[in-house]
Scaffold this motif. Sequence first.
Motif, mmCIF file in Angstrom:
data_model
loop_
_atom_site.group_PDB
_atom_site.id
_atom_site.type_symbol
_atom_site.label_atom_id
_atom_site.label_comp_id
_atom_site.label_asym_id
_atom_site.label_seq_id
_atom_site.Cartn_x
_atom_site.Cartn_y
_atom_site.Cartn_z
ATOM 1 N N ALA A 60 0.791 -1.231 0.000
ATOM 2 C CA ALA A 60 0.000 0.000 0.000
ATOM 3 C C ALA A 60 0.825 1.284 0.000
ATOM 4 O O ALA A 60 0.409 2.267 -0.632
ATOM 5 C CB ALA A 60 -0.969 -0.003 1.185
ATOM 6 N N PRO A 61 1.980 1.381 0.669
ATOM 7 C CA PRO A 61 2.731 2.640 0.604
ATOM 8 C C PRO A 61 3.077 3.060 -0.816
ATOM 9 O O PRO A 61 3.145 4.261 -1.111
ATOM 10 C CB PRO A 61 3.992 2.329 1.417
ATOM 11 N N GLY A 62 3.299 2.103 -1.714
ATOM 12 C CA GLY A 62 3.577 2.440 -3.103
ATOM 13 C C GLY A 62 2.338 2.628 -3.942
ATOM 14 O O GLY A 62 2.330 3.431 -4.877
ATOM 15 N N ARG A 63 1.267 1.886 -3.611
ATOM 16 C CA ARG A 63 0.051 1.916 -4.430
ATOM 17 C C ARG A 63 -0.972 2.934 -3.952
ATOM 18 O O ARG A 63 -1.663 3.560 -4.751
ATOM 19 C CB ARG A 63 -0.590 0.530 -4.416
ATOM 20 N N ALA A 64 -1.118 3.055 -2.634
ATOM 21 C CA ALA A 64 -2.138 3.941 -2.055
ATOM 22 C C ALA A 64 -1.561 4.582 -0.804
ATOM 23 O O ALA A 64 -1.926 4.215 0.324
ATOM 24 C CB ALA A 64 -3.406 3.155 -1.734
ATOM 25 N N PRO A 65 -0.621 5.515 -0.970
ATOM 26 C CA PRO A 65 0.143 6.026 0.177
ATOM 27 C C PRO A 65 -0.685 6.713 1.254
ATOM 28 O O PRO A 65 -0.245 6.811 2.397
ATOM 29 C CB PRO A 65 1.131 7.006 -0.468
#
Length: 360
Positions: free
Chosen positions: A228-233
């Motif tokens: 998620a940090p890369g996709r939906a920070p």
Amino acid sequence: MSSGAAGTPMDLSLAGRAVPLAAVVRGPLVESVHLGHLVVTGPDGEVEAAVGDPQARVWPRSSLKPLQAVACLQAGLELGTAEDAPDDEVALLALACASHSGEQQHLDGVLRILDGAGLAPSALLNTPDVPYDPEQAVAWRAAGRGPMALVQNCSGKHAAMLATCVAAGWDTGGYLDVGHPLQRQVRSTVADLARSAHNLTTVDGCGAPLHSLPLAGLARAFGRIAGAPGRAPGSAEAAVARAMSSHPEMVGGTGRDVTRFMAGVPGLVAKDGAEGVYAAGLPDGRGVALKVLDGASRPRPVVLAAALRALGVDAPVLAELGREPVLGHGRPVGAVTALLPDPLPRPAHEGHRSLPEGLL
């Protein structure tokens, strides 16, 4: 199908397709073998590899905590989620995902979460216990203290659940009831992260509702959180991933393998669970989950380390945790050794897999 103690049908399918995950080798002989299941999911959530049954339904036990923490954030908990949140507050979110050792930093953190919600330790309804870490437990008892909810390893999760109730305006006294708004939110979030809507519910050792998942669903959820940090920070999943990977000492404690895994593999999100469960997610969105059939904790880190190596992860900690010594008269005379094939096979219904040649 067999019968349980009360005469009710007992589904033994968990055992039916289990395969050898690890061997305990003493001297020249295999002394014991741990059977189980392991699955890897890709960034898209689909099963990429498996040994045993990727759809084996398990109780995730404490491996469910990161999912429960995501649910708390989605319900209104504001703990380490702001972009400018101080690092010590981010650490408290990691503690919400913890089976902590009962060190002073953990107890202080639980008290901070409660104090921030205007609550006292008496609001905690988790099962009283002594600290999880053996040395901490000895010191605790030597000081004349007995079991307390505050020091039980799940108190960070329970403090976060209580703080969520305060933030959402919900009753705190019944926060463990399966019909409470918080627990309904948890159930919904777990189903969403795992893509598994038909999950059974029971009570975990700490008193909180516990939801069953297919092993692949547990791996999928960890992949979604870690990626998620890369996709939906800006998501709740990303906040949990950042907190756990940046403060692994709060998720476990000094010397714990779950802490060492995350400290040694950048971006890894990992959580151990009782009865032989381990789950991990990589920052590229892949997930891993395993279940040791006999519930043993001894082979868990060895098997997880082997799985991560098979997935191309290269870190010294995997060699450190990938071999558990077997002692004879205080010195190594063997080891607990993973039996995973490398590369891991794509999922197939092949039944039992034999021990590698030469181990018998």
